[in-house]
Design an enzyme around this catalytic site. Sequence first.
Site, PDB file in Angstrom:
ATOM      1  N   GLY A 134     -18.157 -29.506 -16.517  1.00 24.89           N
ATOM      2  CA  GLY A 134     -16.731 -30.003 -16.469  1.00 24.89           C
ATOM      3  C   GLY A 134     -16.027 -30.477 -17.764  1.00 24.89           C
ATOM      4  N   GLU A 189     -15.170 -27.828  -4.612  1.00 21.34           N
ATOM      5  CA  GLU A 189     -14.370 -26.732  -4.331  1.00 21.34           C
ATOM      6  C   GLU A 189     -13.692 -26.757  -2.944  1.00 21.34           C
ATOM      7  OE1 GLU A 189     -14.189 -24.311  -6.927  1.00 21.34           O
ATOM      8  OE2 GLU A 189     -15.455 -25.421  -8.418  1.00 21.34           O
ATOM      9  N   ASP A 200     -23.458 -22.679  -7.531  1.00 23.72           N
ATOM     10  CA  ASP A 200     -22.854 -23.044  -8.516  1.00 23.72           C
ATOM     11  C   ASP A 200     -23.420 -23.377  -9.765  1.00 23.72           C
ATOM     12  OD1 ASP A 200     -19.746 -24.265  -9.509  1.00 23.72           O
ATOM     13  OD2 ASP A 200     -21.201 -25.597  -9.997  1.00 23.72           O
ATOM     14  N   LYS A 204     -23.677 -21.725 -13.639  1.00 23.95           N
ATOM     15  CA  LYS A 204     -23.820 -22.253 -15.023  1.00 23.95           C
ATOM     16  C   LYS A 204     -25.119 -22.078 -16.029  1.00 23.95           C
ATOM     17  CE  LYS A 204     -20.728 -25.684 -13.143  1.00 23.95           C
ATOM     18  NZ  LYS A 204     -20.607 -26.813 -12.124  1.00 23.95           N
TER      19      LYS A 204
HETATM   20  N1  LIG Z   1     -11.864 -29.024  -9.780  1.00 23.40           N
HETATM   21  C1  LIG Z   1     -12.875 -29.378 -10.701  1.00 23.40           C
HETATM   22  O1  LIG Z   1     -13.238 -30.375 -10.700  1.00 23.40           O
HETATM   23  C2  LIG Z   1     -13.588 -28.171 -11.552  1.00 23.40           C
HETATM   24  C3  LIG Z   1     -14.397 -28.559 -12.437  1.00 23.40           C
HETATM   25  C4  LIG Z   1     -14.990 -27.485 -13.476  1.00 23.40           C
HETATM   26  C5  LIG Z   1     -14.683 -26.415 -13.275  1.00 23.40           C
HETATM   27  N2  LIG Z   1     -13.706 -25.769 -12.342  1.00 23.40           N
HETATM   28  C6  LIG Z   1     -13.060 -24.337 -12.192  1.00 23.40           C
HETATM   29  O2  LIG Z   1     -11.685 -24.374 -12.529  1.00 23.40           O
HETATM   30  C7  LIG Z   1     -11.189 -23.456 -11.834  1.00 23.40           C
HETATM   31  C8  LIG Z   1     -10.174 -23.950 -11.040  1.00 23.40           C
HETATM   32  O3  LIG Z   1     -10.430 -24.856 -10.095  1.00 23.40           O
HETATM   33  P1  LIG Z   1      -9.355 -25.893  -9.187  1.00 23.40           P
HETATM   34  O4  LIG Z   1     -10.190 -26.939  -8.692  1.00 23.40           O
HETATM   35  O5  LIG Z   1      -8.444 -26.409 -10.259  1.00 23.40           O
HETATM   36  O6  LIG Z   1      -9.039 -24.884  -8.122  1.00 23.40           O
HETATM   37  P2  LIG Z   1      -7.802 -24.941  -7.080  1.00 23.40           P
HETATM   38  O7  LIG Z   1      -7.440 -26.415  -6.934  1.00 23.40           O
HETATM   39  O8  LIG Z   1      -8.425 -24.193  -5.842  1.00 23.40           O
HETATM   40  O9  LIG Z   1      -6.548 -24.097  -7.835  1.00 23.40           O
HETATM   41  C9  LIG Z   1      -6.588 -22.913  -7.821  1.00 23.40           C
HETATM   42  C10 LIG Z   1      -4.964 -22.470  -8.441  1.00 23.40           C
HETATM   43  O10 LIG Z   1      -5.090 -21.212  -8.575  1.00 23.40           O
HETATM   44  C11 LIG Z   1      -3.969 -20.509  -7.844  1.00 23.40           C
HETATM   45  N3  LIG Z   1      -4.405 -19.147  -7.193  1.00 23.40           N
HETATM   46  C12 LIG Z   1      -5.685 -18.972  -6.858  1.00 23.40           C
HETATM   47  N4  LIG Z   1      -5.833 -17.548  -6.536  1.00 23.40           N
HETATM   48  C13 LIG Z   1      -4.600 -17.176  -6.960  1.00 23.40           C
HETATM   49  C14 LIG Z   1      -3.928 -15.702  -7.043  1.00 23.40           C
HETATM   50  N5  LIG Z   1      -4.759 -14.608  -6.392  1.00 23.40           N
HETATM   51  N6  LIG Z   1      -2.981 -15.382  -7.278  1.00 23.40           N
HETATM   52  C15 LIG Z   1      -2.180 -16.582  -7.949  1.00 23.40           C
HETATM   53  N7  LIG Z   1      -2.600 -17.517  -8.046  1.00 23.40           N
HETATM   54  C16 LIG Z   1      -3.715 -18.145  -7.425  1.00 23.40           C
HETATM   55  C17 LIG Z   1      -3.458 -21.296  -6.633  1.00 23.40           C
HETATM   56  O11 LIG Z   1      -2.415 -20.874  -6.185  1.00 23.40           O
HETATM   57  P3  LIG Z   1      -1.602 -22.086  -4.917  1.00 23.40           P
HETATM   58  O12 LIG Z   1      -1.356 -23.417  -5.739  1.00 23.40           O
HETATM   59  O13 LIG Z   1      -0.336 -21.435  -4.888  1.00 23.40           O
HETATM   60  O14 LIG Z   1      -2.771 -22.290  -3.897  1.00 23.40           O
HETATM   61  C18 LIG Z   1      -4.156 -22.675  -7.347  1.00 23.40           C
HETATM   62  O15 LIG Z   1      -2.754 -23.011  -7.851  1.00 23.40           O
HETATM   63  C19 LIG Z   1     -12.238 -22.901 -11.062  1.00 23.40           C
HETATM   64  O16 LIG Z   1     -12.818 -21.669 -11.716  1.00 23.40           O
HETATM   65  C20 LIG Z   1     -13.294 -23.853 -10.920  1.00 23.40           C
HETATM   66  O17 LIG Z   1     -14.478 -23.343 -10.907  1.00 23.40           O
HETATM   67  C21 LIG Z   1     -13.186 -26.899 -11.595  1.00 23.40           C
END
Ligand SMILES: NC(=O)c1ccc[n+]([C@@H]2O[C@H](COP(=O)([O-])OP(=O)(O)OC[C@H]3O[C@@H](n4cnc5c(N)ncnc54)[C@H](OP(=O)(O)O)[C@@H]3O)[C@@H](O)[C@H]2O)c1
Length: 402
Positions: A134, A189, A200, A204
């Site tokens: 992260g 997630e 996960d 990594k």
């Molecule tokens: N959260 C963390 O702490 C963290 C840390 C390190 C890495 N990551 C990585 O960062 C990435 C994003 O994580 P996140 O936690 O931000 O995910 P999230 O909160 O679930 O957000 C995903 C976003 O992508 C959009 N989306 C998903 N599928 C879509 C599709 N088919 N077409 C259009 N839009 C789509 C969703 O739209 P809607 O808003 O309309 O639902 C939402 O805005 C992932 O790969 C995750 O592994 C996250």
Amino acid sequence: MTALAEVRIGLLGFGTVGQAVARLLREHGPWIEARTGKRLVLVGALVRNPDRHPDAGIPLTTRAEDLLDHRTADIVVEVLGGVEPALTYITAAMEQGQSVVTANKEVLAYHGSDLAELARRRGVALAFEASVAGGTPLLDPLLSHLALTPVYSISAVLNGTTNFMLNAMEEGLDFAQALRRAQRLGYAEADPGADLSGQDAVRKLVLLVREVWGVDVRPEAVPVLGIEALSPAVLARMRRIGLRVRLVAQAVLDCSAGCVQLAVLPRAMGADHLFASLKGPDNAIAVRTATGDYTLIGPGAGGLATAHAVLADLVRVAAGYRPPQAPADAAVRLAPDPWREQFWVLGGEDAPEPEGVPWEPVARAWHLTPPLTVAEVADWLSRHPGFAAVTREDPEEAGSDG
Ligand SMILES: NC(=O)c1ccc[n+]([C@@H]2O[C@H](COP(=O)([O-])OP(=O)(O)OC[C@H]3O[C@@H](n4cnc5c(N)ncnc54)[C@H](OP(=O)(O)O)[C@@H]3O)[C@@H](O)[C@H]2O)c1
């Protein structure tokens, strides 16, 4: 892409990380510009449902092609998650000359080599600092600096959710409560299955191993036990003998055989161990190199911390930076024999003594196995609900207490 003063950014995804990227740029844009000479401008974000984001503050679209266009955006930030449609969009962006910054370890674990090759061919950047640990600057110091001499081993806590949950369960929350708290704080997630099963961390680890040693490993080939079987009762037994449990991802190079061995397992360690002291969703990595031992530690999850790593990539890529290529013709391969290790298998204090266990008794409902494969241990656990398996971070001391 040549170095630019104003950089147009298309966000694919406006969830936890996407919104945090927007917030950092909104709140700290002038500071970032003063430090870097780059004005980072969000031109829009792709979402599934714009109605969910009435106060987005930037244009939202449901059409990826609005942003996958070099006339609209110089850099695409992919923070959708999952393999598809992320793979299709990253590929399309790079094919037509946009650099890509992503936080998505899943797409990189399965398709990282092909995507890196595409980036090289198209002369664009594919940067992914946020995909491992992260918000902790890990890949850049590891790949640009530490891996300049041979790396012999990596031992790391790479999953913030499980770390947070293990801490919470030690404080007395049950498994479901600990998970709910992690989700509420944005550490887990939406579907936490990959966190809890250890997948996960596997993704990594696979990514790190490819970047450090040039070994392309399928995630399915990595022996893994997650934290699903761990309970407050089992953790309390560990605590009583001064041990704490962490989900540890390990890669060890066997130099004479030219092999690297990988595993992701719950490991017990003394309270003075660096990993034991990790707070909340923090991650840590210990790297042994030809020049010595190094450790890096910092936040492993959370929107703002992860967005910070995205931002660091954006600034570097905007300045023309290209991340180091994984070694192309490394002589290292994945070890052919499965990882074997001694495990403690144990239930809580009140667990019934399982019948016919062939292993060395340690205490009531607690045994020390001979060296077993992860598959053998997982099979035993599947027939003994309420029991968990833990290895020692320093296995030579296994069975010394209990
Ligand atoms: N959260 C963390 O702490 C963290 C840390 C390190 C890495 N990551 C990585 O960062 C990435 C994003 O994580 P996140 O936690 O931000 O995910 P999230 O909160 O679930 O957000 C995903 C976003 O992508 C959009 N989306 C998903 N599928 C879509 C599709 N088919 N077409 C259009 N839009 C789509 C969703 O739209 P809607 O808003 O309309 O639902 C939402 O805005 C992932 O790969 C995750 O592994 C996250």
